[in-house]
Motif scaffolding. Structure first.
Motif, PDB file in Angstrom:
ATOM      1  N   UNK A  72       0.823  -1.217   0.000  1.00  0.00           N
ATOM      2  CA  UNK A  72       0.000   0.000   0.000  1.00  0.00           C
ATOM      3  C   UNK A  72       0.854   1.262   0.000  1.00  0.00           C
ATOM      4  N   UNK A  73       1.993   1.208   0.710  1.00  0.00           N
ATOM      5  CA  UNK A  73       2.898   2.361   0.729  1.00  0.00           C
ATOM      6  C   UNK A  73       3.490   2.606  -0.650  1.00  0.00           C
ATOM      7  N   UNK A  74       3.824   1.525  -1.353  1.00  0.00           N
ATOM      8  CA  UNK A  74       4.344   1.651  -2.715  1.00  0.00           C
ATOM      9  C   UNK A  74       3.308   2.310  -3.616  1.00  0.00           C
ATOM     10  N   UNK A  75       2.069   1.883  -3.488  1.00  0.00           N
ATOM     11  CA  UNK A  75       1.010   2.411  -4.339  1.00  0.00           C
ATOM     12  C   UNK A  75       0.777   3.896  -4.058  1.00  0.00           C
ATOM     13  N   UNK A  76       0.888   4.241  -2.812  1.00  0.00           N
ATOM     14  CA  UNK A  76       0.746   5.652  -2.447  1.00  0.00           C
ATOM     15  C   UNK A  76       1.863   6.473  -3.072  1.00  0.00           C
TER      16      UNK A  76
END
Length: 373
Positions: A72-76
């Motif tokens: 999720x952090x990567x996607x953000x």
């Protein structure tokens, strides 16, 4: 949900190599080879993007990111405009694989237009020369090919060719170059250039006629060979999701030139490319396929004259609200990551490749965005 997925990878391997040419150290040669041959893995990204029946709805960008192991952090970070990279599991001990994901504030159609203009090839300063190979190919297709830069040095290398890793040649090609006649008092450049053009034409025709079966293994000495065809085959066979989603494309990748599905477009090109200060010749096959809202371009480098063995790649362009989400996966086969310390070599090579790919795509993204203004 995405309404459309577009995939394109033209010139990517060449561009990646250029970025690595500035690196130095003991792994320099390994890095160069890895980056260009990396073509194979991109196809996997596409399969993740369309890992459903061909008529089914294309998965969302978030689902694709999850399939690639992006957090999720990567996607953000991606949505914030950053380029995120990940190393991927190799299909064999000669392979390096890297995935990238980033946003571009352009539509899929605009990106496809840029890709058709060979954006990656023209952006890459390491590209010395390139030209399409139309139709069945002939010597005229290679008329602009020369041995620049440093033609005398390159000519000497071909004349003294032997089994090994400096030049990717089979036994008959080595014999042919060793037999080139150079008139007394004349430079070897002319006769060797003619021989190289003929060798590349022969390689092209053999692949064009028989596909993977037409790729002759490279002689490595002591009776050993390096089979680029095997690496391209294993990279393709790993694409089980592609087999389900677009069986026609999967089959033609394995069985080319047989099993060509309706709607398949293809083109060939040769390129003269500088890697870590040394130039190599590359023969590339691009296959594009449009089916049920999915557009795919597979780039297969089926011959490289030195540094690495082969490559295959795919990039997926997924429409999102603010533009296009780009997912890229690349696999490259190289002898430089085998032998003692192979695991460490692959780890280092993959990380370096990821870093250089990020730099490259940042440049390409900037150029693509500027072209819209």
């Amino acid at each position: 949900q995405c309404e459309r997925v577009s995939v394109a990878c033209t010139g990517l391997n060449s561009s990646v190599w250029a970025q690595m040419s500035d690196s130095k150290g003991r792994h320099e040669a390994m890095r160069d080879q890895v980056i260009r041959l990396l073509n194979a893995a991109c196809t996997l990204v596409f399969t993740m993007a369309i890992a459903f029946p061909a008529i089914a709805e294309i998965p969302s960008a978030e689902e694709i990111a999850g399939n690639l192991g992006l957090s999720p952090a990567d996607r953000k970070s991606i949505l914030a405009g950053e380029l995120v990279s990940r190393t991927m599991k190799s299909t064999n001990d000669r392979e390096l694989a890297v995935a990238l994901a980033f946003m571009v504030p352009l539509s899929v159609e605009e990106i496809k237009s840029e890709a058709s203009q060979h954006l990656l090839t023209t952006t890459d300063p390491a590209t010395i020369a390139w030209s399409p190979i139309p139709g069945e190919g002939n010597l005229d297709s290679f008329s602009s090919l020369n041995l620049d830069p440093d033609p005398a040095k390159r000519a000497k290398a071909y004349l003294k060719a032997e089994p090994g890793k400096e030049l990717n040649l089979d036994a008959s090609e080595i014999n042919a170059f060793n037999s080139v006649k150079v008139p007394n008092g004349e430079p070897a450049t002319g006769p060797v250039t003619t021989a190289v053009r003929q060798q590349l034409l022969n390689r092209f025709r053999s692949y064009h006629k028989a596909g993977l079966a037409g790729i002759s293994p490279y002689a490595r000495g002591k009776g050993k060979t390096a089979a680029a065809a095997d690496d391209l085959k294993s990279a393709t066979e790993s694409l089980s999701q592609l087999k389900e989603a677009l069986p026609g494309l999967y089959k033609v990748l394995l069985n080319y030139p047989a099993d060509k599905p309706e709607g398949l477009n293809e083109k060939y090109m040769w390129s003269n490319y500088r890697a870590h200060g040394e130039p190599v010749f590359i023969l590339t096959h691009d296959l594009s396929f449009d089916d049920s809202g999915a557009y795919v371009v597979v780039q297969r480098q089926f011959y490289v004259s030195g540094s690495y063995n082969a490559g295959q790649s795919v990039t997926a362009f997924v429409p999102v609200q603010r533009g296009t989400m780009v997912f890229y996966l690349n696999r490259t086969s190289t002898d430089q990551v085998t032998g003692f310390g192979a695991s460490t070599k692959r780890s280092i090579g993959s990380k370096v490749m990821a870093s250089q790919l990020k730099d490259l795509y940042q440049k390409v993204r900037t150029k693509a965005e500027a072209s819209k203004d």
